[in-house]
Design a protein around this motif. Structure first.
Motif, PDB file in Angstrom:
ATOM      1  N   THR A  98       0.823  -1.211   0.000  1.00 46.12           N
ATOM      2  CA  THR A  98       0.000   0.000   0.000  1.00 46.12           C
ATOM      3  C   THR A  98       0.858   1.262   0.000  1.00 46.12           C
ATOM      4  OG1 THR A  98      -0.141   0.090   2.420  1.00 46.12           O
ATOM      5  CG2 THR A  98      -1.858  -1.154   1.241  1.00 46.12           C
ATOM      6  N   HIS A  99       1.985   1.219   0.704  1.00 51.67           N
ATOM      7  CA  HIS A  99       2.869   2.366   0.845  1.00 51.67           C
ATOM      8  C   HIS A  99       4.315   1.870   0.916  1.00 51.67           C
ATOM      9  CE1 HIS A  99      -0.976   3.804   2.370  1.00 51.67           C
ATOM     10  NE2 HIS A  99      -0.564   5.026   2.076  1.00 51.67           N
ATOM     11  N   TRP A 100       5.248   2.746   0.599  1.00 50.65           N
ATOM     12  CA  TRP A 100       6.660   2.419   0.730  1.00 50.65           C
ATOM     13  C   TRP A 100       7.409   3.644   1.233  1.00 50.65           C
ATOM     14  CZ3 TRP A 100      10.114   5.271  -2.122  1.00 50.65           C
ATOM     15  CH2 TRP A 100       9.581   5.973  -3.208  1.00 50.65           C
ATOM     16  N   ALA A 101       8.567   3.392   1.832  1.00 51.06           N
ATOM     17  CA  ALA A 101       9.432   4.469   2.316  1.00 51.06           C
ATOM     18  C   ALA A 101      10.881   4.054   2.112  1.00 51.06           C
ATOM     19  CB  ALA A 101       9.175   4.745   3.794  1.00 51.06           C
ATOM     20  N   GLU A 102      11.714   5.016   1.781  1.00 57.42           N
ATOM     21  CA  GLU A 102      13.136   4.722   1.679  1.00 57.42           C
ATOM     22  C   GLU A 102      13.642   4.317   3.056  1.00 57.42           C
ATOM     23  OE1 GLU A 102      15.873   7.304  -0.304  1.00 57.42           O
ATOM     24  OE2 GLU A 102      14.294   8.069  -1.611  1.00 57.42           O
ATOM     25  N   LEU A 103      14.549   3.353   3.095  1.00 59.19           N
ATOM     26  CA  LEU A 103      15.154   2.972   4.361  1.00 59.19           C
ATOM     27  C   LEU A 103      16.060   4.107   4.836  1.00 59.19           C
ATOM     28  CD1 LEU A 103      16.097  -0.754   3.691  1.00 59.19           C
ATOM     29  CD2 LEU A 103      14.141   0.138   4.956  1.00 59.19           C
ATOM     30  N   PRO A 104      16.176   4.280   6.145  1.00 52.86           N
ATOM     31  CA  PRO A 104      17.060   5.339   6.632  1.00 52.86           C
ATOM     32  C   PRO A 104      18.523   4.988   6.365  1.00 52.86           C
ATOM     33  CG  PRO A 104      16.245   4.011   8.450  1.00 52.86           C
ATOM     34  CD  PRO A 104      15.537   3.541   7.216  1.00 52.86           C
ATOM     35  N   THR A 105      19.370   5.998   6.407  1.00 49.39           N
ATOM     36  CA  THR A 105      20.799   5.751   6.284  1.00 49.39           C
ATOM     37  C   THR A 105      21.311   5.182   7.602  1.00 49.39           C
ATOM     38  OG1 THR A 105      21.302   8.007   6.975  1.00 49.39           O
ATOM     39  CG2 THR A 105      21.124   7.593   4.598  1.00 49.39           C
ATOM     40  N   LEU A 106      22.494   4.620   7.556  1.00 51.46           N
ATOM     41  CA  LEU A 106      23.101   4.051   8.757  1.00 51.46           C
ATOM     42  C   LEU A 106      23.407   5.151   9.767  1.00 51.46           C
ATOM     43  CD1 LEU A 106      25.418   1.482   6.987  1.00 51.46           C
ATOM     44  CD2 LEU A 106      23.561   0.944   8.563  1.00 51.46           C
ATOM     45  N   PRO A 107      23.432   4.820  11.060  1.00 52.73           N
ATOM     46  CA  PRO A 107      23.709   5.836  12.078  1.00 52.73           C
ATOM     47  C   PRO A 107      25.140   6.357  11.984  1.00 52.73           C
ATOM     48  CG  PRO A 107      23.352   3.665  13.083  1.00 52.73           C
ATOM     49  CD  PRO A 107      23.144   3.519  11.610  1.00 52.73           C
ATOM     50  N   GLY A 108      25.362   7.494  12.630  1.00 54.99           N
ATOM     51  CA  GLY A 108      26.692   8.075  12.677  1.00 54.99           C
ATOM     52  C   GLY A 108      26.931   9.112  11.609  1.00 54.99           C
ATOM     53  N   GLY A 109      25.859   9.620  11.018  1.00 55.44           N
ATOM     54  CA  GLY A 109      26.019  10.664  10.011  1.00 55.44           C
ATOM     55  C   GLY A 109      26.401  10.134   8.640  1.00 55.44           C
ATOM     56  N   LEU A 110      26.299   8.838   8.452  1.00 51.93           N
ATOM     57  CA  LEU A 110      26.612   8.276   7.144  1.00 51.93           C
ATOM     58  C   LEU A 110      25.507   8.641   6.158  1.00 51.93           C
ATOM     59  CD1 LEU A 110      27.867   4.717   8.155  1.00 51.93           C
ATOM     60  CD2 LEU A 110      29.228   6.726   7.607  1.00 51.93           C
ATOM     61  N   THR A 111      25.843   8.648   4.892  1.00 49.46           N
ATOM     62  CA  THR A 111      24.854   8.956   3.855  1.00 49.46           C
ATOM     63  C   THR A 111      24.537   7.720   3.034  1.00 49.46           C
ATOM     64  OG1 THR A 111      26.610   9.649   2.353  1.00 49.46           O
ATOM     65  CG2 THR A 111      25.569  11.371   3.695  1.00 49.46           C
ATOM     66  N   THR A 112      24.845   6.558   3.577  1.00 46.10           N
ATOM     67  CA  THR A 112      24.628   5.309   2.861  1.00 46.10           C
ATOM     68  C   THR A 112      23.767   4.363   3.686  1.00 46.10           C
ATOM     69  OG1 THR A 112      25.738   3.486   1.742  1.00 46.10           O
ATOM     70  CG2 THR A 112      26.757   4.272   3.769  1.00 46.10           C
TER      71      THR A 112
END
Length: 134
Positions: A98-112
């Motif tokens: 019904t809905h989707w969301a991008e997974l969050p980035t890894l913790p620690g300020g990473l952008t991946t």
């Protein structure tokens, strides 16, 4: 300690789909099978709506070589179509997204969203040592 808060933006799967290959959190709805053999608290035939990690595929070939387009696939290879695009012949037990969301980035300020191999220990150390607001 690192802040683990994140903001999730849900997208209605009837109106927009993610790029192919994108890992997502998918809200799926369906009905538990009547001949269910799991240890779930849900009653057989009961409707559900829950979140599962999946990835989106513009083109996916199932284990039986069936071609699927614009679908969500979980780690077990189960294919789910966006809500409203499911096969008209499918029964009420068909699970759809019904809905989707991008997974969050890894913790620690990473952008991946993924770190692999020899880079993992350093990324973990960085996340564990990052202070809030940094």
């Amino acid at each position: 300690m690192t802040s683990l808060d994140t903001l999730v933006t849900w997208v209605d799967a009837r109106t927009a789909l993610p790029p192919s290959g994108t890992p997502v959190a998918a809200a799926i709805t369906g009905r538990y099978p009547v001949d269910q053999d799991t240890e779930s608290d849900a009653a057989p035939g009961e409707e559900f709506w829950l979140v599962r990690p999946m990835h989106f595929a513009g083109l996916h070939f199932g284990t039986d070589e069936t071609e699927h387009r614009d679908c969500f696939v979980d780690s077990d290879g189960i294919v789910r179509l966006p809500y409203g695009l499911a096969n008209a012949d499918a029964g009420p037990e068909t699970e759809t997204v019904t809905h989707w969301a991008e997974l969050p980035t890894l913790p620690g300020g990473l952008t991946t969203r993924a770190v692999l191999g020899t880079d993992v220990p350093a990324a973990l150390q960085h996340a564990w040592s990052t202070r809030p607001g940094t």
